[in-house]
Design a protein around this motif. Sequence first.
Motif, PDB file in Angstrom:
ATOM      1  N   MET A   1       0.831  -1.215  -0.071  1.00  0.00           N
ATOM      2  CA  MET A   1      -0.109   0.027   0.192  1.00  0.00           C
ATOM      3  C   MET A   1       0.857   1.087  -0.215  1.00  0.00           C
ATOM      4  SD  MET A   1      -3.419  -0.617   2.236  1.00  0.00           S
ATOM      5  CE  MET A   1      -4.509  -1.994   1.872  1.00  0.00           C
ATOM      6  N   GLY A   2       2.085   1.083   0.038  1.00  0.00           N
ATOM      7  CA  GLY A   2       2.991   2.286   0.047  1.00  0.00           C
ATOM      8  C   GLY A   2       3.244   3.180   1.357  1.00  0.00           C
ATOM      9  N   ALA A   3       2.352   3.487   2.094  1.00  0.00           N
ATOM     10  CA  ALA A   3       2.630   4.359   3.199  1.00  0.00           C
ATOM     11  C   ALA A   3       2.957   3.375   4.364  1.00  0.00           C
ATOM     12  CB  ALA A   3       1.371   4.921   3.443  1.00  0.00           C
ATOM     13  N   ALA A   4       3.515   3.646   5.225  1.00  0.00           N
ATOM     14  CA  ALA A   4       3.883   2.862   6.515  1.00  0.00           C
ATOM     15  C   ALA A   4       2.507   2.730   7.354  1.00  0.00           C
ATOM     16  CB  ALA A   4       4.831   3.196   7.272  1.00  0.00           C
ATOM     17  N   SER A   5       2.478   1.579   8.139  1.00  0.00           N
ATOM     18  CA  SER A   5       1.159   1.206   8.682  1.00  0.00           C
ATOM     19  C   SER A   5       0.779   2.216  10.092  1.00  0.00           C
ATOM     20  CB  SER A   5       1.371  -0.184   9.510  1.00  0.00           C
ATOM     21  OG  SER A   5       2.308  -0.115  10.368  1.00  0.00           O
ATOM     22  N   GLU A   6       1.742   3.099  10.485  1.00  0.00           N
ATOM     23  CA  GLU A   6       1.457   4.179  11.268  1.00  0.00           C
ATOM     24  C   GLU A   6       0.860   5.304  10.906  1.00  0.00           C
ATOM     25  OE1 GLU A   6       6.014   4.276  10.290  1.00  0.00           O
ATOM     26  OE2 GLU A   6       4.549   2.830  11.202  1.00  0.00           O
ATOM     27  N   ASP A   7       0.994   5.270   9.337  1.00  0.00           N
ATOM     28  CA  ASP A   7       0.293   6.502   8.727  1.00  0.00           C
ATOM     29  C   ASP A   7      -1.005   5.996   8.347  1.00  0.00           C
ATOM     30  OD1 ASP A   7       2.814   7.875   8.690  1.00  0.00           O
ATOM     31  OD2 ASP A   7       3.411   7.221   6.708  1.00  0.00           O
ATOM     32  N   ARG A   8      -1.305   4.788   8.704  1.00  0.00           N
ATOM     33  CA  ARG A   8      -2.859   4.604   8.303  1.00  0.00           C
ATOM     34  C   ARG A   8      -3.788   5.504   9.198  1.00  0.00           C
ATOM     35  NH1 ARG A   8      -5.577   0.737   5.652  1.00  0.00           N
ATOM     36  NH2 ARG A   8      -3.561  -0.339   5.120  1.00  0.00           N
ATOM     37  N   ILE A   9      -4.845   5.906   8.359  1.00  0.00           N
ATOM     38  CA  ILE A   9      -5.916   6.419   9.048  1.00  0.00           C
ATOM     39  C   ILE A   9      -7.128   5.443   9.328  1.00  0.00           C
ATOM     40  CG2 ILE A   9      -7.707   8.223   8.800  1.00  0.00           C
ATOM     41  CD1 ILE A   9      -5.908   9.524   6.608  1.00  0.00           C
ATOM     42  N   HIS A  10      -7.334   5.431  10.902  1.00  0.00           N
ATOM     43  CA  HIS A  10      -8.103   4.582  11.356  1.00  0.00           C
ATOM     44  C   HIS A  10      -9.580   5.409  11.745  1.00  0.00           C
ATOM     45  CE1 HIS A  10      -5.683   0.943  11.826  1.00  0.00           C
ATOM     46  NE2 HIS A  10      -4.684   1.984  12.058  1.00  0.00           N
ATOM     47  N   ARG A  11     -10.574   4.749  11.390  1.00  0.00           N
ATOM     48  CA  ARG A  11     -12.175   5.734  11.560  1.00  0.00           C
ATOM     49  C   ARG A  11     -13.163   4.914  11.519  1.00  0.00           C
ATOM     50  NH1 ARG A  11     -13.044  10.137   6.727  1.00  0.00           N
ATOM     51  NH2 ARG A  11     -13.886   8.699   5.208  1.00  0.00           N
ATOM     52  N   ARG A  12     -14.368   5.623  12.107  1.00  0.00           N
ATOM     53  CA  ARG A  12     -15.626   4.937  12.001  1.00  0.00           C
ATOM     54  C   ARG A  12     -16.270   5.877  11.009  1.00  0.00           C
ATOM     55  NH1 ARG A  12     -17.420   1.812  16.151  1.00  0.00           N
ATOM     56  NH2 ARG A  12     -19.328   3.008  16.377  1.00  0.00           N
ATOM     57  N   GLY A  13     -17.255   5.126  10.263  1.00  0.00           N
ATOM     58  CA  GLY A  13     -18.004   5.722   9.391  1.00  0.00           C
ATOM     59  C   GLY A  13     -19.440   4.785   9.180  1.00  0.00           C
ATOM     60  N   THR A  97      -8.491   2.445   7.291  1.00  0.00           N
ATOM     61  CA  THR A  97      -9.198   1.299   7.701  1.00  0.00           C
ATOM     62  C   THR A  97     -10.389   2.020   8.379  1.00  0.00           C
ATOM     63  OG1 THR A  97      -7.308   0.139   8.427  1.00  0.00           O
ATOM     64  CG2 THR A  97      -9.174  -0.488   9.605  1.00  0.00           C
ATOM     65  N   GLN A  98     -11.582   1.548   7.383  1.00  0.00           N
ATOM     66  CA  GLN A  98     -12.612   2.297   8.119  1.00  0.00           C
ATOM     67  C   GLN A  98     -13.671   1.278   8.374  1.00  0.00           C
ATOM     68  OE1 GLN A  98     -14.426   6.185   6.766  1.00  0.00           O
ATOM     69  NE2 GLN A  98     -16.196   4.690   5.853  1.00  0.00           N
ATOM     70  N   PHE A  99     -14.002   1.233   9.892  1.00  0.00           N
ATOM     71  CA  PHE A  99     -15.379   0.231  10.172  1.00  0.00           C
ATOM     72  C   PHE A  99     -16.492   1.178   9.956  1.00  0.00           C
ATOM     73  CE2 PHE A  99     -18.393  -0.688  13.403  1.00  0.00           C
ATOM     74  CZ  PHE A  99     -18.688  -2.223  13.022  1.00  0.00           C
ATOM     75  N   GLU A 100     -17.520   0.322   9.173  1.00  0.00           N
ATOM     76  CA  GLU A 100     -18.898   0.969   8.611  1.00  0.00           C
ATOM     77  C   GLU A 100     -19.800   0.383   9.025  1.00  0.00           C
ATOM     78  OE1 GLU A 100     -17.432   3.119   4.533  1.00  0.00           O
ATOM     79  OE2 GLU A 100     -18.143   1.087   4.539  1.00  0.00           O
ATOM     80  N   GLU A 101     -20.859   1.065   9.165  1.00  0.00           N
ATOM     81  CA  GLU A 101     -22.228   0.325   9.436  1.00  0.00           C
ATOM     82  C   GLU A 101     -23.082   1.209   7.921  1.00  0.00           C
ATOM     83  OE1 GLU A 101     -24.012   1.121  13.137  1.00  0.00           O
ATOM     84  OE2 GLU A 101     -22.764  -0.462  14.127  1.00  0.00           O
ATOM     85  N   ILE A 102     -23.812   0.201   7.527  1.00  0.00           N
ATOM     86  CA  ILE A 102     -24.729   0.667   6.504  1.00  0.00           C
ATOM     87  C   ILE A 102     -26.041   0.746   6.496  1.00  0.00           C
ATOM     88  CG2 ILE A 102     -25.019   0.406   4.049  1.00  0.00           C
ATOM     89  CD1 ILE A 102     -22.137  -0.515   3.798  1.00  0.00           C
ATOM     90  N   TYR A 103     -26.916   1.399   6.561  1.00  0.00           N
ATOM     91  CA  TYR A 103     -28.202   1.680   6.616  1.00  0.00           C
ATOM     92  C   TYR A 103     -29.119   1.877   5.446  1.00  0.00           C
ATOM     93  CZ  TYR A 103     -26.815   2.610  11.470  1.00  0.00           C
ATOM     94  OH  TYR A 103     -25.796   2.702  12.668  1.00  0.00           O
ATOM     95  N   VAL A 104     -30.525   1.539   5.597  1.00  0.00           N
ATOM     96  CA  VAL A 104     -31.330   1.846   4.585  1.00  0.00           C
ATOM     97  C   VAL A 104     -32.297   3.011   4.749  1.00  0.00           C
ATOM     98  CG1 VAL A 104     -33.196   0.726   2.994  1.00  0.00           C
ATOM     99  CG2 VAL A 104     -31.351  -0.713   3.534  1.00  0.00           C
ATOM    100  N   GLY A 105     -32.449   3.683   3.866  1.00  0.00           N
ATOM    101  CA  GLY A 105     -33.416   5.149   3.894  1.00  0.00           C
ATOM    102  C   GLY A 105     -34.225   4.903   2.739  1.00  0.00           C
ATOM    103  N   LEU A 106     -35.416   5.432   2.817  1.00  0.00           N
ATOM    104  CA  LEU A 106     -36.461   5.300   1.780  1.00  0.00           C
ATOM    105  C   LEU A 106     -36.625   6.714   1.360  1.00  0.00           C
ATOM    106  CD1 LEU A 106     -39.067   2.830   3.017  1.00  0.00           C
ATOM    107  CD2 LEU A 106     -37.170   2.456   1.335  1.00  0.00           C
TER     108      LEU A 106
END
Length: 173
Positions: A1-13, A97-106
């Motif tokens: 992936m090119g960048a060092a693992s400590e440069d990885r952005i971890h977030r929730r989405g 690295t993004q932990f995601e939850e995906i919802y349905v809307g109408l």
Amino acid sequence: MGAASEDRIHRRGARVLLVSHAGDEPRLLMVRGHDPHDTGRYFWFTPGGGLEGGETMRAAAVRELAEETGHVLETHELVGPVWRRTALFDFASRPYTQFEEIYVGLLSHAETRARTAEEWTAIEVETIDEVAWLTQTELRESPIEVFPAPLRESWTWFLEWDGVTRDLGEVDE
């Protein structure tokens, strides 16, 4: 992936599968974008993004939907989460690295208001090319990447959701 693992952005989405039943077949509201550091890479993705501050997943999902598309839902109008996943991806030469939850809307529950460019972040202005309603066939046959990839498959399971959140696990995009 090119960048060092400590440069990885971890977030929730959080993301929204906004469904319209107008017309002959269901359509999903999708966003077409590109990577600003790889201008030949285009992809369809669901409205959504990272959580801000102490936001809940549902609050982030409705905020992102409104900011990116102008469609406004209340958090209680979301169904799910129908999917959970951990997405590993590179964007703008940064590993995420993004932990995601995906919802349905109408769409029938959504208030639509004019969205202004000022609501987009600088990176959204630079990378979002189009917001469009697409059918399952259009996504399945799209020549560009689709995120999440299972949207190329049957939609029946989330259109007729049984209340069970499906875990897509860790996906490398």
